[in-house]
Design an enzyme around this catalytic site. Sequence first.
Site, PDB file in Angstrom:
ATOM      1  N   ARG A  90       0.845  -1.197   0.000  1.00 18.87           N
ATOM      2  CA  ARG A  90       0.000   0.000   0.000  1.00 18.87           C
ATOM      3  C   ARG A  90       0.879   1.245   0.000  1.00 18.87           C
ATOM      4  NH1 ARG A  90      -3.302  -0.074   5.132  1.00 18.87           N
ATOM      5  NH2 ARG A  90      -4.532  -1.644   4.030  1.00 18.87           N
ATOM      6  N   ARG A 159      -1.444   6.743   9.758  1.00 15.07           N
ATOM      7  CA  ARG A 159      -1.493   6.222   8.390  1.00 15.07           C
ATOM      8  C   ARG A 159      -1.807   7.344   7.399  1.00 15.07           C
ATOM      9  NH1 ARG A 159      -3.996   0.095   8.866  1.00 15.07           N
ATOM     10  NH2 ARG A 159      -2.586  -0.630  10.511  1.00 15.07           N
ATOM     11  N   LYS A 226      -3.183   1.397  15.119  1.00 20.02           N
ATOM     12  CA  LYS A 226      -3.184   2.332  13.993  1.00 20.02           C
ATOM     13  C   LYS A 226      -3.845   3.646  14.384  1.00 20.02           C
ATOM     14  CE  LYS A 226      -7.327   0.032  12.212  1.00 20.02           C
ATOM     15  NZ  LYS A 226      -7.864  -0.792  11.118  1.00 20.02           N
ATOM     16  N   LYS A 228      -5.531   7.418  12.543  1.00 19.74           N
ATOM     17  CA  LYS A 228      -6.041   7.954  11.283  1.00 19.74           C
ATOM     18  C   LYS A 228      -6.401   9.431  11.433  1.00 19.74           C
ATOM     19  CE  LYS A 228      -7.715   3.432   9.833  1.00 19.74           C
ATOM     20  NZ  LYS A 228      -8.871   2.596   9.425  1.00 19.74           N
ATOM     21  N   CYS A 447     -15.041  -3.600   1.132  1.00 24.03           N
ATOM     22  CA  CYS A 447     -13.631  -3.896   1.376  1.00 24.03           C
ATOM     23  C   CYS A 447     -13.219  -5.075   0.491  1.00 24.03           C
ATOM     24  CB  CYS A 447     -13.415  -4.231   2.854  1.00 24.03           C
ATOM     25  SG  CYS A 447     -14.122  -5.816   3.351  1.00 24.03           S
ATOM     26  N   CYS A 453      -7.762 -11.065   2.212  1.00 27.26           N
ATOM     27  CA  CYS A 453      -7.669 -10.579   3.588  1.00 27.26           C
ATOM     28  C   CYS A 453      -7.757 -11.738   4.570  1.00 27.26           C
ATOM     29  CB  CYS A 453      -8.769  -9.567   3.876  1.00 27.26           C
ATOM     30  SG  CYS A 453      -8.719  -8.940   5.574  1.00 27.26           S
ATOM     31  N   CYS A 492     -15.836  -8.551   7.516  1.00 32.04           N
ATOM     32  CA  CYS A 492     -15.622  -8.778   8.946  1.00 32.04           C
ATOM     33  C   CYS A 492     -16.031  -7.502   9.672  1.00 32.04           C
ATOM     34  CB  CYS A 492     -14.160  -9.150   9.226  1.00 32.04           C
ATOM     35  SG  CYS A 492     -13.020  -7.749   9.305  1.00 32.04           S
ATOM     36  N   CYS A 496     -13.443  -1.642   7.473  1.00 33.06           N
ATOM     37  CA  CYS A 496     -12.585  -0.885   6.558  1.00 33.06           C
ATOM     38  C   CYS A 496     -13.373  -0.051   5.550  1.00 33.06           C
ATOM     39  CB  CYS A 496     -11.628  -1.833   5.830  1.00 33.06           C
ATOM     40  SG  CYS A 496     -10.390  -2.574   6.920  1.00 33.06           S
TER      41      CYS A 496
END
Length: 584
Positions: A90, A159, A226, A228, A447, A453, A492, A496
Amino acid sequence: MSTPDQDKNELDKTLLHLGPGEGSKVEHIKVESNYLRGQIVEELAQDTPRFTEDQVQLIKFHGMYQQEDRDARQARKAAGAEKAYQFMIRSRIPGGALTADQYLVQDDLSERYGNHTMRITTRQSFQLHGILKGNIHATINEINKSLLSTLAACGDVNRNVMACPAPVSSRAQAQIQEIAHKLAMHLAPKSSAYHEIWLDGEKVASSEEPEVVVEPMYGTTYLPRKFKVGVLYPGDNCIDAFTQDIAFIARVEDEQLVGFTAVIGGGMGATHGKKETFPRLGNPLADVSVDQVLKVAETIITVQRDYGDRTNRRHARMKYVVEERGIPWFRQQVEERLGYQLSDPSEVHFHDVDHHLGWHQQHDGNWFLGLHIENGRLRDTETLQLKSGLRTVIKEFRPNIRLTAQQNILLIDIPKEQRAAIEARLQGFGIETDAEAIGAYRYAMACPALPTCGLAVAEAERALPGVVKQLEANLQELGLDGEKISFRMTGCPNGCARPYMGDVGFVGRSRDLYNVHVGGDWQNTRLNTIYAQNVNVKDIPSVLSPLFTLWRDEREAGEGFGDFCHRIGVEQLKERAAAQPVTR
């Protein structure tokens, strides 16, 4: 009273001497990694298709995930073969802004080393899928030569910084893109490990050699999870402000940028069956000046660094710190570290979510064209030569590029005299330029989920097109075609594609089964609510059809589907929908 730096150093010392069972395993891996070096170089040199478990955690910070082709899992297992390991790489693209040359590099790498597709993410970046271990170095090296990077596109750090991607219509809007880029650079890890491993090939320093402090903000522990950040123009919530750890929402007066309202504590991830995990909307924290943005963002991150949960990664996002300790406590922490008080936050209002599709004139007289990309996947099929068509147009006309939070692409800075030629080229490849002709799917996102994934328990990207096609047919039968309804699906509960926002969300529970959420709003300022659980994918249209009928017959003037569901309430919807005829 200790200083924030002293607190961080004490935290680092504590983690450096963690005993058995103290802190999550990932925390130990980070501390012992020598600032993200680990054994990545040594394992790159090994003739194996994968990294070992510890290095899998570290390579995330460098911008990649180790994955496998799960479609091939059973056949390979039966044959006694190893899993079909591959990597997703990515790029970090602040505000989704890149040049024609940078786009073409990504396209070329996807053909040379990837699975011949590119994927626009919901955070305005590119993912290349299907990269084999032996091609990782070449791929990352080429991305950096194009003046992009993969550093901090993944991992327990800040990120990709999001921003409204529309071309500038004023100096204030231009500043938003500039600030997004400055934030990305300021909040990036400072370790030289990335440069050593992927760019110069320098020998990684021995762990026995004395270390200097190279991460003044992150320390050896980096963040608990993470992080954001997004920057928004007022009124248009096209990057989902309330889902960010920090959203800086511009305050503009007389077309001049005068500052931002900082909103903190948003996040989508949850875990089925774990009530201590949940999606959360951000809360206003304070107003900040333009000059304060970088320092305030850094300071907020240090609070999360010091107080985020490092024992349970499912409970490690900053949203839980904000939820459990409250905004007043959090603001006090920030102000003490800054050494001054912040202004109270202004009210935040959004009137729309602009998908920026179709032709639009820029302030400078040029034009931009927003093209819908189904689930952000750029590929060629028998009926649509999307990837080839974009490559041809970008090579010939050299537009600049913007990626959107809805996984679409904008071709910008197009002179008026090129419009007809670009239209003709795109249509020759089957690419639709009329946003109205796309139908209901222009407001849908999914996603990647299966087969790549590792967290996916259900389909998303491969399932949503069929679901929306049937839903669109049902809406047309009811005379509701053309209405704005957002549909979001994830394989899931990690969220995302932000399924807990918007009108309708589908969250994978297990193979072919989903929780159906309704009652968010078009502006993405309210969480939706579970309406039905464990719905088979083939039954989703019949579950929603009675609600569409109720909406058509009973909505108030101008009331969107999500607003209608929220006003009626889930229990009343269930009771009244049961009396409606079933439509499949």
